[in-house]
Design an enzyme around this catalytic site. Structure first.
Site, PDB file in Angstrom:
ATOM      1  CG  HIS A 189      -2.145  -1.066   0.707  1.00  0.00           C
ATOM      2  ND1 HIS A 189      -2.240  -2.311   1.266  1.00  0.00           N
ATOM      3  CD2 HIS A 189      -3.079  -1.023  -0.265  1.00  0.00           C
ATOM      4  CE1 HIS A 189      -3.217  -2.983   0.660  1.00  0.00           C
ATOM      5  NE2 HIS A 189      -3.744  -2.221  -0.265  1.00  0.00           N
ATOM      6  NE  ARG A 296      -6.425  -2.007  -3.588  1.00  0.00           N
ATOM      7  CZ  ARG A 296      -5.779  -1.650  -4.700  1.00  0.00           C
ATOM      8  NH1 ARG A 296      -5.813  -0.397  -5.116  1.00  0.00           N
ATOM      9  NH2 ARG A 296      -5.093  -2.540  -5.380  1.00  0.00           N
ATOM     10  CG  ASP A 450      -4.251 -10.781  -3.719  1.00  0.00           C
ATOM     11  OD1 ASP A 450      -3.280 -11.089  -3.009  1.00  0.00           O
ATOM     12  OD2 ASP A 450      -5.073  -9.900  -3.394  1.00  0.00           O
ATOM     13  CB  CYS A 497      -8.704  -3.296 -11.095  1.00  0.00           C
ATOM     14  SG  CYS A 497      -9.110  -4.716 -10.080  1.00  0.00           S
TER      15      CYS A 497
HETATM   16  C1  PEP Z   1      -5.422  -7.341  -6.722  1.00  0.00           C
HETATM   17  O1  PEP Z   1      -5.190  -8.288  -5.953  1.00  0.00           O
HETATM   18  O2  PEP Z   1      -4.947  -7.256  -7.874  1.00  0.00           O
HETATM   19  C2  PEP Z   1      -6.278  -6.216  -6.280  1.00  0.00           C
HETATM   20  C3  PEP Z   1      -6.740  -5.341  -7.132  1.00  0.00           C
HETATM   21  O3  PEP Z   1      -6.556  -6.107  -4.959  1.00  0.00           O
HETATM   22  P1  PEP Z   1      -5.528  -5.665  -3.784  1.00  0.00           P
HETATM   23  O4  PEP Z   1      -4.276  -5.146  -4.418  1.00  0.00           O
HETATM   24  O5  PEP Z   1      -6.250  -4.640  -2.976  1.00  0.00           O
HETATM   25  O6  PEP Z   1      -5.335  -6.964  -3.053  1.00  0.00           O
HETATM   26 MG    MG Z   2      -6.399  -8.556  -4.141  1.00  0.00          MG
END
Ligand code: PEP
Ligand code: MG
Length: 572
Positions: A189, A296, A450, A497
């Site tokens: 993040h 998010r 992920d 995304c």
């Molecule tokens: C992802 O996993 O690509 C996603 C968009 O969610 P996050 O990065 O918040 O896990």
């Molecule tokens: Mg994710």
């Protein structure tokens, strides 16, 4: 002069002076035993003034950033008010006859060390909070109560092992030229936020704080990952010329803002916005994008002492929706669990939190009441705005239908229509079951952050697996292609995304694979558009075919470079 190379995690070029964040707390001298009583009184005053300081900070942050960010400091306040910490410090002060600041440092180090070893991710995350609070107490004890960023001068480059929770809101981003950290994943993040703020960042440089001292001149290249420490005069001049050419190029690109985002041969590609902590700056930048592809919502839950109410959520989602009149807003339901647990939720340690009770698994289990509250808030906002609901960490039809049943039931109770419900495809299970999922989902988003971690069994945040963690691995590309083909065959929207969408070269490859919707931090849209506009679809499709057939990530990278796609910017 010294040149070190790390991993570039946010693009841009910075020429500035190092501001090294000290992670270890300063030590002092011993006290004569007779002073103990006075020192305990002094310690209590230190706590009082730190609490007052936190209160002021909380209201400033509330005004400048909003209630969510201010909650971080409410949580710190709670820790300061808990008598255990004060008692532990007093005990050390008395038994070792040390000054208040030394007792604080020892106590905080001890707490933080214990927390850093905890299996429970909730406790591990609190390590940073404790260190943050310790730093604040020591600053008060030493008579320098203001933040460690208050002395930030223009063009400061923050250097530290990692950023603490309050750093991101306390620092003056106008004076911040760059960030260099030792530990921080590309999809962490902090990295996402640096890109959102348009601040170049590097990570993965071992012993960075030991290597540098504050005030040293640094040249940071957020494209190549290079960091030049105390450059020669000639290097400085060259870098400044490069920066100047980059700035001119960016301004020229910005002036192309009105041009449509399409390939050289006119195939339209939709660029959408990802929002992580929707404050003024993020909302302003997003308002120029076609829609919001991913909002998010964990920020509403993390660092809060209580779960957010329906009204709080309705207010926030409405605020975002008003900035995007007539455009779609895709809001993801809470993706708690894994490494993201809010302060108000205690939970048992998990052997592997990334594979534990998280995402929809959490929302349909222990987090059910929070999920229902959020769904109600989303439905209320959808009555007046074009909201769609995105479900994270779906495994297949079972959990998708269970979630949809709740949404349909609450919508029925409220006499509201059910908005589009989509699936964030980010597990191998969802890829394998994509056809069945598409029978019930109105749209899909591809969460490549992920998905990459799970397809390649490689932690997205750990530095020692970063070489293996790449969306350019042919297995990940094939997974993306399978989902894209299945969605396109049914005429259902599919949006990438994950962070891959905001990387110009990877975005070009994704378009070659059939993707037409890319959602990214708004600050990344200019270079993405520029690369897409300079290549015809046929060339990108050829590239994608070659990449899919490749045997390794490194071969895919070569293919991208050979095709000239790797040059997201002209040679400067
Ligand atoms: C992802 O996993 O690509 C996603 C968009 O969610 P996050 O990065 O918040 O896990
Ligand atoms: Mg994710």
């Amino acid at each position: 002069m010294r040149l070190v190379t790390g991993k570039a995690i946010a693009p841009g070029l910075a020429n500035g002076r190092a501001v090294v964040l000290l992670d270890s707390l300063p030590a002092g001298t011993s006290l004569a035993p007779v002073d103990r009583g006075a020192e305990v009184l002094r310690l209590k005053r230190i706590f009082q003034s730190a609490r007052a300081d936190l209160e002021t900070l909380q209201s400033r942050v509330h005004q400048e950033f909003g209630a969510t960010e201010a909650e971080i400091f409410a949580a710190h306040q709670l820790i300061l008010e808990d008598p255990t910490l004060l008692e532990d410090i007093i005990q050390r002060l008395n038994s070792h006859s040390v000054r208040a600041e030394d007792a604080i440092a020892a106590s905080v180090d001890d707490y933080a060390a214990r927390m850093s070893k905890a299996q429970d991710p909730y406790l591990r995350e609190r390590e940073l909070d404790i260190r943050d609070i310790g730093n604040r107490l020591i600053r008060h004890a030493l008579g320098h109560p203001s933040s460690r960023f208050s002395a930030l001068e223009d063009n400061s480059i923050i250097v530290g092992e990692e950023l603490l929770p309050s750093d991101l809101v306390e620092l003056d981003s106008a004076k911040l030229a760059g960030v260099v950290t030792q530990r921080c994943g590309e999809t962490s993040h902090v990295a996402i936020l640096a890109r959102a703020l348009g601040i170049p960042a590097l990570t993965g440089i071992t012993d960075i704080s030991g290597m540098l001292s504050s005030g040293q001149r640094l040249l940071l290249d957020g494209y190549t990952g290079e960091l030049v420490i105390e450059p020669y005069h000639s290097q400085l001049n060259k870098f400044e010329q490069k920066r100047h050419r980059f700035d001119e190029y960016r301004i020229a690109q910005k002036s192309n803002d009105h041009l449509p985002c399409q390939t050289k041969d006119g195939v339209e590609i939709l660029l959408l916005a990802n929002l992580a902590r929707p404050n003024e700056a993020e909302l302003g930048a997003a308002s120029s994008m076609a829609a919001i592809g991913l909002l998010r919502t964990e920020f509403l839950f993390l660092d809060h002492s209580e779960p957010p109410t329906i009204d709080e959520q309705v207010n926030l989602y409405t605020q975002v929706a008003r900035r995007m009149p007539g455009r779609d807003i895709c809001i993801r339901t809470l993706d708690l669990g894994g490494d993201k647990f809010p302060l108000f939720l205690r939970h048992s340690p998990e052997a592997n939190p990334n594979l534990g009770v998280r995402g929809l698994r959490f929302s349909l289990g222990a987090g059910l009441s929070m999920f229902r509250t959020q769904v109600e808030a989303l439905l209320r906002v959808s009555a007046d705005h074009r909201v769609s609901i995105l479900l994270p960490m779906v495994l297949g039809v079972d959990d998708l239908l269970a979630a949809k049943e709740i949404i349909v039931q609450i919508a029925g109770d409220l006499c509201l229509e059910v908005p589009p419900v989509g699936v964030l495809v980010e597990t191998p299970a969802a890829v394998l079951l994509i056809d069945e999922i598409l029978d019930h989902a109105d749209f899909v988003n591809l969460g490549t952050n992920d998905l990459t971690q799970f397809v390649l069994a490689s932690d997205r945040n750990a530095l020692d697996t970063q070489d293996d963690y790449s969306v350019l691995h042919p297995a990940v590309l094939r997974a993306v292609q399978a989902v894209c083909n299945a969605a396109n065959a049914r005429n259902k929207p599919v949006t990438v995304c994950g962070e891959a969408a905001g990387n110009p070269e990877i975005a070009a490859l994704l378009v070659g694979l059939g993707i037409r919707r890319l959602s990214m931090s708004p600050s990344l849209s200019v270079p993405v558009k520029s690369v897409l506009r300079s290549h015809a679809l046929e060339a990108l499709e050829l590239l994608a075919r070659q990449a899919i057939e490749a045997r390794s990530t490194s071969r895919v990278k070569e293919i991208v470079t050979e095709a000239g796609i790797g040059k997201s910017y002209p040679e400067f």
